[in-house]
Scaffold this motif. Structure first.
Motif, PDB file in Angstrom:
ATOM      1  N   ASP A 309       0.872  -1.175  -0.067  1.00  0.00           N
ATOM      2  CA  ASP A 309       0.169  -0.120   0.115  1.00  0.00           C
ATOM      3  C   ASP A 309       0.708   1.208  -0.102  1.00  0.00           C
ATOM      4  OD1 ASP A 309      -1.942  -1.761   0.057  1.00  0.00           O
ATOM      5  OD2 ASP A 309      -2.624  -1.427   2.163  1.00  0.00           O
ATOM      6  N   ASN A 345       0.445  -0.629  -5.050  1.00  0.00           N
ATOM      7  CA  ASN A 345      -0.995  -0.659  -4.926  1.00  0.00           C
ATOM      8  C   ASN A 345      -1.109   0.791  -4.246  1.00  0.00           C
ATOM      9  OD1 ASN A 345      -3.983  -1.503  -4.502  1.00  0.00           O
ATOM     10  ND2 ASN A 345      -3.420  -0.833  -2.389  1.00  0.00           N
ATOM     11  N   GLU A 347      -3.320   3.559  -2.817  1.00  0.00           N
ATOM     12  CA  GLU A 347      -4.371   3.948  -2.118  1.00  0.00           C
ATOM     13  C   GLU A 347      -4.631   5.498  -2.045  1.00  0.00           C
ATOM     14  OE1 GLU A 347      -5.031   1.396   1.470  1.00  0.00           O
ATOM     15  OE2 GLU A 347      -5.831   0.245  -0.119  1.00  0.00           O
ATOM     16  N   ASN A 386      -8.587  -1.410  -5.470  1.00  0.00           N
ATOM     17  CA  ASN A 386      -8.524  -1.400  -4.077  1.00  0.00           C
ATOM     18  C   ASN A 386      -9.792  -0.754  -3.308  1.00  0.00           C
ATOM     19  OD1 ASN A 386      -7.611   1.595  -3.569  1.00  0.00           O
ATOM     20  ND2 ASN A 386      -5.885   0.940  -4.836  1.00  0.00           N
ATOM     21  N   ASN A 387      -9.880  -0.477  -2.138  1.00  0.00           N
ATOM     22  CA  ASN A 387     -10.961   0.099  -1.567  1.00  0.00           C
ATOM     23  C   ASN A 387     -10.770   1.836  -1.183  1.00  0.00           C
ATOM     24  OD1 ASN A 387      -9.167  -0.537   0.300  1.00  0.00           O
ATOM     25  ND2 ASN A 387     -10.580  -0.234   2.026  1.00  0.00           N
ATOM     26  N   GLN A 414      -9.908  -2.747 -11.414  1.00  0.00           N
ATOM     27  CA  GLN A 414     -10.532  -3.904 -11.167  1.00  0.00           C
ATOM     28  C   GLN A 414     -10.782  -4.690 -12.261  1.00  0.00           C
ATOM     29  OE1 GLN A 414     -11.360  -6.056  -9.139  1.00  0.00           O
ATOM     30  NE2 GLN A 414     -13.514  -5.708  -8.317  1.00  0.00           N
ATOM     31  N   THR A 429     -10.093  -6.422  -6.769  1.00  0.00           N
ATOM     32  CA  THR A 429     -10.338  -6.139  -5.340  1.00  0.00           C
ATOM     33  C   THR A 429     -11.480  -6.838  -4.836  1.00  0.00           C
ATOM     34  OG1 THR A 429     -10.745  -4.252  -3.745  1.00  0.00           O
ATOM     35  CG2 THR A 429     -11.652  -4.100  -5.962  1.00  0.00           C
ATOM     36  N   HIS A 464      -6.610  -7.081  -3.789  1.00  0.00           N
ATOM     37  CA  HIS A 464      -6.754  -6.441  -2.784  1.00  0.00           C
ATOM     38  C   HIS A 464      -7.996  -7.149  -2.092  1.00  0.00           C
ATOM     39  CE1 HIS A 464      -5.544  -2.969  -0.638  1.00  0.00           C
ATOM     40  NE2 HIS A 464      -6.696  -2.472  -0.187  1.00  0.00           N
ATOM     41  N   HIS A 496      -4.025  -5.102   1.633  1.00  0.00           N
ATOM     42  CA  HIS A 496      -5.114  -4.503   2.202  1.00  0.00           C
ATOM     43  C   HIS A 496      -4.826  -4.610   3.869  1.00  0.00           C
ATOM     44  CE1 HIS A 496      -8.967  -3.093   3.670  1.00  0.00           C
ATOM     45  NE2 HIS A 496      -9.101  -4.251   4.280  1.00  0.00           N
ATOM     46  N   SER A 517      -0.416 -11.133   1.902  1.00  0.00           N
ATOM     47  CA  SER A 517      -0.450  -9.644   1.993  1.00  0.00           C
ATOM     48  C   SER A 517       1.133  -9.150   2.140  1.00  0.00           C
ATOM     49  CB  SER A 517      -1.046  -9.485   3.383  1.00  0.00           C
ATOM     50  OG  SER A 517      -0.853  -8.080   3.654  1.00  0.00           O
TER      51      SER A 517
END
Length: 561
Positions: A309, A345, A347, A386-387, A414, A429, A464, A496, A517
């Motif tokens: 991240d 990644n 974020e 990712n979120n 995605q 994700t 993710h 994540h 992870s």
């Protein structure tokens, strides 16, 4: 030399499933074995072919190389990598190809003549090994055992003062026997010893099957799984699973060393004609590989790095803007990657200007800082699967994409694929954007994005998923990993949880290497609650990969000091 090779083929026949060779004939008295290969040029050419590759700048404790001299350049590569340091003793682990040992293992007190010069046996070490007379015998089988003899000219060239302990291993030996030999070798193997495992890998298979078996072996090696290695088949995976097992066990227990595979090839690659039954080759280095390791590599094999991240906003922005902090962090990271391509990644949302009133759970970062850091780190791809990619909705996502395009930084969201030169990364994700309760987003249709027609281009799922601060997958992630495996991925790399997994896990007999992870890379969380690792991913020309997990410091705390 060609005549000698032909002789070996002519005298070898198959009787009752066992290879048979001419009767063992010992040299007179205590004389050295005569040269087995007469042509010094083969070895000199192979040595010259790797002269431009830098030896390891950190001491190696073992190497794995082929003994099939079709791949003589790969044998030279392994010895060249180790040649930056001196060794008093070299233990050679080889198959007993012609089933000539009466016991499980054979060795010899005799020395050897080679096309490049003599090699002496370490008589004291050999006698210690021969004290285990119930399993180790003195033998002259080494006169024609190419598993050892192919090593010796290279050994003489790179380590002319070293003495050897050759060990030929019977195919009859099983795991309990390998463990006994490992224990017998421990008093011999010290920090002045290099263990050379002379092993060819998948045998008698078409290339597509060989590639699959090689990938399973590479994943078991990457995981350091003794159980997994012991379960490999012979000769589908290797012509001496026992040598691979003993090498891995001794390296772990005596040196805390891990493997690094620097070459994987197939004999099909050495000819334009179709080869129905192939042999494959692996070159592996064993060491501790600390900071500033120079990572010997051939130009033909590409290396990528995957990290977790990243967010250049909030408190991370404040420390990166301090004098010298960004330089310090960049220098530390580039010392690990060697400025090779990095995929991260990302974020949050990239904006030209980040509003002061934005709340801490909405991740946003300034464009100039984000683009500048990504370029300095040689980032070749940014995952937006990712979120936090949609923290400011569709317009925020569009701003991020615009900023990355403007900076020339590739991105994938995605279900999208980042197509690198010889590798496909697919972003996935299973967690929706912040503020939404939607989870379990990955559907069969999205997972099908992992399906790729070209089997020689490995596919990696960059996913993710999971729960924050948990390093173990739930039943949901285990199910998803299995679905990804069934779609042919070579590796699954997750993020994540903000904490890093400590190991690579082989799935389904080594079909897939999973890192649940990678944790944090550049993120404003302290070491008390977070951790991070980077995954080195090496791609070989036949479409196999080897992965290595590298623990990272907490760069956020580094910048605060």
């Amino acid at each position: 030399m060609i005549a000698r090779l032909v002789t070996v083929v002519i005298v070898s026949v198959v009787l009752g499933g066992r290879a048979q060779a001419a009767p063992i004939v010992c040299p007179p008295g205590t004389e050295n074995f005569a040269p087995f290969y007469d042509d010094a040029k083969l070895f000199k050419d192979a040595i010259a072919s790797v002269a431009a590759i830098q030896p390891s700048n950190q001491r190696l404790t073992g190497i794995t190389v082929p003994h099939h001299l079709l791949a003589a350049d790969l044998v030279a590569l392994g010895f060249r990598a180790a040649s930056g340091f001196r060794y008093k003793r070299i233990v050679i682990l080889s198959p007993d190809h012609f089933h000539k040992t009466h016991n499980l293992y054979a060795t010899t007190l005799r020395g050897f003549e080679t096309a490049l010069g003599p090699v002496a046996a370490d008589s004291d070490a050999v006698r210690l090994l021969e004290a285990h007379g119930d399993m180790v015998e003195e033998s002259c089988l080494f006169d024609k055992e190419h598993g050892v003899r192919a090593m010796l000219p290279f050994l003489h060239h790179y380590f002319p003062e070293a003495k050897i302990v050759p060990v030929a291993m019977s195919v009859k030996a099983k795991r309990a026997d390998w463990d006994r030999l490992a224990e017998a070798l421990k008093p011999i193997v010290d920090h002045d010893t290099l263990i050379v495992e002379s092993t060819d890998f998948s045998h008698y298979l078409p290339q597509h099957d060989s590639r699959r078996f090689d990938q399973q072996t590479l994943n078991m090696l990457a995981a350091g799984s003794l159980d997994g290695i012991a379960a490999l088949s012979q000769p589908d995976h290797a012509d001496s699973v026992g040598a691979l097992y003993i090498q891995t066990r001794l390296q772990r227990e005596l040196f805390g060393a891990q493997p690094l595979v620097v070459a994987n090839e197939n004999s099909q690659e050495h000819t334009s004609d179709y080869v129905e039954r192939t042999t494959s080759y692996v070159v592996a280095l064993f060491g501790t590989f600390g900071p500033s390791f120079n990572n010997p590599a051939r130009p033909k094999d590409r290396i990528y790095y995957l990290a977790g991240d990243v967010n250049f906003g909030r408190a991370m922005k404040k420390i990166l803007l301090r004098d010298g902090v960004a330089d310090k962090i960049v220098d530390s990271i580039v010392s690990l990657t060697g400025a090779r391509p990095l995929i991260v990644n990302l974020e949050g949302v990239i904006l030209p200007n980040v509003p002061e009133a934005i709340d801490d759970m909405t991740l946003a970062m300034p464009q100039d800082l984000a683009a500048g850091m990504l370029k300095r780190l040689h980032v070749a791809g940014v995952s937006l699967a990712n979120n936090h990619a949609y923290d400011l909705g569709a317009s925020g996502y569009a701003e991020t994409v615009r900023a990355l395009d403007e900076a020339g930084i590739p991105h994938f969201g995605q279900g999208e694929t980042l197509a690198l030169a010889d590798l496909d990364l697919v972003g996935l994700t299973d967690i929706d954007t912040n503020g939404s309760k939607n989870t379990d987003l990955l559907t069969p249709a999205l997972l099908d994005r992992l399906l790729h027609e070209n089997a020689q281009r490995p596919a990696v799922a960059f996913v993710h998923w999971g729960r924050e601060y948990k390093t173990e997958p739930s039943a949901r992630e285990e199910m998803l990993a299995n679905e990804m495996r069934l779609r042919g991925v070579s590796a699954i790399v997750g993020g994540h949880p903000h904490v890093s997994s400590e190991a690579i896990v082989p799935l389904a007999g080594g079909d897939v290497a999973e890192v649940y992870s990678l944790g944090n890379f550049l993120f404003d969380q302290s070491a008390e609650r977070s951790s991070g690792s980077m995954l080195e991913l090496r791609v070989f020309s036949q479409g196999t990969i080897f992965v290595r997990l590298i623990p990272l410091p907490n760069y956020f705390e580094m910048g605060r000091k």
